[in-house]
Design a protein around this motif. Structure first.
Motif, mmCIF file in Angstrom:
data_model
loop_
_atom_site.group_PDB
_atom_site.id
_atom_site.type_symbol
_atom_site.label_atom_id
_atom_site.label_comp_id
_atom_site.label_asym_id
_atom_site.label_seq_id
_atom_site.Cartn_x
_atom_site.Cartn_y
_atom_site.Cartn_z
ATOM 1 N N GLN A 211 0.829 -1.210 0.000
ATOM 2 C CA GLN A 211 0.000 0.000 0.000
ATOM 3 C C GLN A 211 0.860 1.256 0.000
ATOM 4 N N ALA A 212 1.909 1.246 0.811
ATOM 5 C CA ALA A 212 2.831 2.391 0.828
ATOM 6 C C ALA A 212 3.519 2.536 -0.526
ATOM 7 N N ALA A 213 3.827 1.401 -1.149
ATOM 8 C CA ALA A 213 4.468 1.437 -2.467
ATOM 9 C C ALA A 213 3.551 2.077 -3.502
ATOM 10 N N LEU A 214 2.270 1.732 -3.450
ATOM 11 C CA LEU A 214 1.320 2.314 -4.401
ATOM 12 C C LEU A 214 1.235 3.830 -4.224
ATOM 13 N N GLU A 215 1.191 4.277 -2.981
ATOM 14 C CA GLU A 215 1.150 5.715 -2.719
ATOM 15 C C GLU A 215 2.420 6.399 -3.220
ATOM 16 N N LEU A 216 3.560 5.752 -2.980
ATOM 17 C CA LEU A 216 4.834 6.302 -3.445
ATOM 18 C C LEU A 216 4.844 6.434 -4.965
ATOM 19 N N ILE A 217 4.389 5.384 -5.637
ATOM 20 C CA ILE A 217 4.388 5.377 -7.109
ATOM 21 C C ILE A 217 3.434 6.438 -7.643
ATOM 22 N N ARG A 218 2.267 6.565 -7.029
ATOM 23 C CA ARG A 218 1.308 7.597 -7.450
ATOM 24 C C ARG A 218 1.901 8.994 -7.322
ATOM 25 N N GLN A 219 2.604 9.224 -6.226
ATOM 26 C CA GLN A 219 3.122 10.556 -5.941
ATOM 27 C C GLN A 219 4.340 10.921 -6.779
ATOM 28 N N THR A 220 5.213 9.942 -7.030
ATOM 29 C CA THR A 220 6.486 10.249 -7.689
ATOM 30 C C THR A 220 6.532 9.883 -9.165
ATOM 31 N N LEU A 221 5.633 8.986 -9.608
ATOM 32 C CA LEU A 221 5.609 8.523 -11.002
ATOM 33 C C LEU A 221 7.019 8.189 -11.509
ATOM 34 N N PRO A 222 7.665 7.194 -10.908
ATOM 35 C CA PRO A 222 9.013 6.817 -11.355
ATOM 36 C C PRO A 222 8.983 6.220 -12.759
#
Length: 212
Positions: free
Chosen positions: A39-50
């Protein structure tokens, strides 16, 4: 050439630290963030769009399958590279269906992670060599010959096997997305294929995954 922006997700601190060290010591890569659960990974990916998200399959709160599906739906421009201990082809097949662009075994990470990230970033599909051999040995893909495909059908299926979406294939081939999907549908019907995993296995047999 711009840096490859990488996000990392693994619930094992030692593994995560090792991955972080690899990425941060590579001149053409930058780490945008790390997470210890899905879940934290999904939020990170949404926010940073790596550019590339390297994720573990077995994580709390949201596993790699759910995370890969969510990223494909919500952030389709992010390429997902799965890192796992599982050498079962069923895992690979399921994750391909979820839209992942790479499948790397943890035992290979120290030697191959950077290469895998670059391959995925370049638009290809990366499969750990140990798994690629299983794809080839187990490929019982129904089998019309490639020669039965039109040049456009083959071009679309080659890109699909290498991990490109219909939108990305359309951009590469200068076609509309609808036209690409039509060629893909015709091609899989001719070859008797029924899933993305089968297209990848067929591509493995015919050397499509080795293209750059």
């Amino acid at each position: 050439m711009s840096e490859i922006r990488v996000a990392l997700a693994d619930d094992h601190p030692i593994v995560l630290a090792g991955l972080k060290a690899l990425v941060e010591s590579t001149p053409d890569m930058s780490l945008v963030g790390e997470a210890v659960d899905g879940q934290a990974a999904l939020e990170l990916i949404r926010q940073t769009l790596p550019d590339v998200a390297v994720i573990d399959v077995s994580m709390p709160k949201l596993n790699g399958f759910g995370l890969a599906k969510a990223v494909a739906e919500q952030c389709p421009e992010v390429r997902v590279l799965v890192l796992t201990v599982h050498e079962d082809r069923a895992y690979l097949d399921q994750l391909l269906q979820c839209g992942v662009r790479g499948y790397l075994l943890k035992r290979s990470a120290a030697e191959d992670l950077i290469h895998a990230v670059r391959a995925v970033m370049a638009g290809g599909l990366y499969v750990d060599p140990a798994m690629a051999s299983k794809l080839l040995s187990a490929a019982k893909t129904p089998g019309a010959a490639t020669s039965e495909l039109s040049s456009r059908e083959e071009a679309v299926l080659r890109l699909t096997a290498r991990g490109f979406s219909s939108k990305e294939a359309a951009a590469k081939l200068l076609l509309s997305i609808k036209t690409v999907e039509t060629y893909k549908a015709r091609g899989v019907e001719k070859l008797g294929l029924h899933s993305r995993a089968e297209i990848v296995r067929y591509g493995a047999r015919h050397g499509w995954l080795d293209e750059t």
